[in-house]
Design a protein around this motif. Structure first.
Motif, short mmCIF file in Angstrom:
data_model
loop_
_atom_site.label_atom_id
_atom_site.label_comp_id
_atom_site.label_asym_id
_atom_site.label_seq_id
_atom_site.Cartn_x
_atom_site.Cartn_y
_atom_site.Cartn_z
N VAL B 138 0.84 -1.20 0.00
CA VAL B 138 0.00 0.00 0.00
C VAL B 138 0.88 1.25 0.00
O VAL B 138 0.61 2.22 -0.70
CB VAL B 138 -0.96 0.01 1.21
N VAL B 139 1.94 1.21 0.77
CA VAL B 139 2.86 2.34 0.81
C VAL B 139 3.47 2.57 -0.57
O VAL B 139 3.53 3.70 -1.07
CB VAL B 139 3.98 2.12 1.85
N GLU B 140 3.89 1.51 -1.20
CA GLU B 140 4.50 1.64 -2.52
C GLU B 140 3.48 2.19 -3.52
O GLU B 140 3.81 2.99 -4.40
CB GLU B 140 5.02 0.26 -2.96
N LEU B 142 1.04 4.17 -2.74
CA LEU B 142 0.94 5.60 -2.41
C LEU B 142 2.05 6.39 -3.10
O LEU B 142 1.82 7.45 -3.70
CB LEU B 142 1.04 5.76 -0.90
#
Lengths: 243, 243
Positions: B138-140, B142
Motif C-alpha cells: 500500500v505504501v508503494e 501511495l
DNA sequence: CGTCGGGTTGATAACTTTCAAATTTCGTGG
DNA sequence: CCACGAAATTTGAAAGTTATCAACCCGACG
C-alpha cells in the motif's frame, strides 16, 4: 513530565481504559529518553534497525525517495505515535524517517516491547489498535492522492492532522501549531510546492483555514469537512471501546 | 486440490519453512469453502463483519467510494492472500471488497485464527509477515500515485502484480493472466480509463509489455523495471527467512 | 439482430507543474 | 538591536500531463 500527561497515554486512553498496571508497564517503556536534531534522518531505508521509538515531543515524517530526487512523504508522526514498529518486527526499514523538528523520543527495545505485550494484553490490544489506525490513515492518504483534487486533498490532510492532534491534546477545533513547511505539504500531498502555496491561498481566501507562521487556524470547520469529505470515524472513537 | 498446491502455502513457504504441524493447522483453516460471484460486493464499508477469508481462486479488489461516484482501489487480492484481516480484529470494515472474478475462498472465524496462532507461533509470524508485506505494498502504491507519472505508475503496478503472481505460481517473468479491465486499472492507478488505454498503448508501442484479452505479456522485463524504478525487495525474499 | 460491456481514438478543456523572480521571515553573528 | 544570508513564501507566465467529452468499434450473449 508526569506520565499521565504523556501523549501516548492520552491517545491510547481514547481506545481502551488503562489500568494502573497498564500505566506502570507503559511507564517502563519510557526509560531511555533520547533527543534528535531536526533534519538529520533518524532512520534510512535499508537500515537494519534495532529499536522502535515512542514520540514524546516534536514531529517526524516517514518518506521514500525516488531516483529523480523527488520524494513522497507517507505519513507524519506526532507526539504519542510509534515509530518504526514494523521495522522492529521485520528487522529492516523500508523507508526513511526524518525529524521535522527537534524530537524527543523513548527508545524501546524489541524485547521490552514484546514483554510488555505479554504482561498486559490490554496494552497489546491498544497498540495494535493504534497501528491499525495508522494503516487506515495511509489508506485514506492513498484515496486522497488518487481521487481528490489539490484543494480537497489539502483540506483533508489538515483536518486529519487536526483530529490527531486534538486526540493528544495539541490542538482544538479552532486550530493547532504546525511546524511543517509548504515543501513538507507538497511532498506529502503529491503536489509541487508552488501549487501548495496557491491552494493554501485559496483556502485562506475562501475563509476556510489559514496556514501561516507555523499556525493552522480553522475558520470554518463544517465547510472544510464537507469540502474534504472528511470522515473522522477512523480516527475518533466515541469514547473507549474496551473497558 | 492437494493442500500443498494451495497458493497460501506456496506464498508463506517463501517466508518461513513450514513444518508438518504448521501445514496441518493451515489445512484446518481451509474448511468452510465458499464461492462468490463476480461483481457483487463481498464486504461493504461500515459492515460489521465476522469472518476473514483466505483467497483460493479468483481476484478481488478493496476500494473506497467517494461522494462524486469515483472510486479508489486500494489493493487487489490474488490467490493466497488474506481478506479482511483487519476488519476481523477491529470488527468493522473500513472499505468495500468486490470480487473481480468468480472467487473461491475459505472463511476463517476469528476464534479459529487466533487459535491457530496460539498453537503454531511460526504460522503467526508468517501471517504477520504477509500482512506487513501488504502494508508495504500500500505504501508503494501511495508513492506511485503521488510521485510517478502515468506510464511509470502503470508499469510499476503491473510489475508488482507479476511478482506477486509468480510467488503463488500464477505467472512467470514472461507474463500472466489478468482478469482486470482498464476500468479497474484506472481506479487503482488514480487515472481515467481513457488515459489508461493510452498508456497501455504506449507500453505496447515501446515493446515493453502488452495487456490484451486478459493476458499481460512482458516483452522487456529489464526496461520495465528500470522505467518503473521497481524494487522487488519488499515482495521477494531470497529464500525463507525463518528455518 | 440488438444491446451492452469493454476497448480505442481524436479534440478540447482543466488542472498542475515548471521556470523565473521578487518578497518575506528567521536565525545568527556583529 | 541591527545586518546579513539562507530558507521559506509568494506571484506570474508558459508548458505539460491528464481528464473529459464524444464517437466508433468489436465480440459476447440473450
Amino acid at each position: 513530565m508526569n506520565i499521565a500527561q504523556s501523549p501516548l497515554i492520552r491517545k491510547l486512553g481514547n481506545f481502551v481504559v488503562l489500568s494502573d498496571g497498564d500505566l506502570k508497564v507503559l511507564e517502563g517503556l519510557h526509560r531511555r529518553r533520547r533527543t534528535f536534531a531536526a533534519g538529520r534522518d533518524l532512520v534510512h531505508e535499508g537500515q537494519v534497525s534495532a529499536a522502535a521509538y515512542i514520540l514524546a515531543e516534536g514531529w517526524v515524517c516517514s518518506y521514500k525517495l525516488l531516483r529523480d530526487g523527488s520524494r513522497q512523504i507517507v505519513d507524519f508522526q506526532i507526539p504519542g505515535d510509534f515509530l518504526g514498529l514494523r521495522s522492529v518486527l521485520f528487522r529492516t526499514a523500508d523507508h526513511n524517517i526524518e525529524p521535522v523538528t527537534e524530537v524527543e523520543a523513548s527508545e524501546v527495545q524489541e524485547s521490552d516491547l514484546l514483554n510488555a505485550f505479554n504482561t498486559t494484553p490490554r496494552l497489546a490490544t491498544a497498540v495494535l489498535w493504534a497501528a491499525s489506525r495508522d494503516e487506515a490513515m495511509v489508506v485514506e492518504h492513498l484515496v486522497s492522492i488518487g481521487r481528490r483534487d489539490a484543494l480537497e486533498r489539502t483540506a483533508h490532510f489538515l483536518l486529519e492532522l487536526s483530529a490527531r492532534l486534538i486526540l493528544v491534546g495539541r490542538g482544538t477545533r479552532a486550530g493547532f501549531a504546525c511546524p511543517l513547511t509548504q515543501y513538507h505539504l507538497a511532498d506529502a500531498l503529491g503536489l509541487s510546492p508552488v501549487h501548495v502555496n496557491r491552494v493554501l491561498r485559496e483556502l485562506r481566501e475562501c475563509e476556510l483555514l489559514t496556514f501561516q507562521k507555523g499556525q493552522v487556524i480553522i475558520h470554518n470547520f463544517e465547510a472544510l469537512v464537507d469540502l474534504a469529505e472528511f470522515d473522522h470515524a477512523y480516527l475518533d472513537q466515541d469514547g473507549p471501546l474496551l473497558r
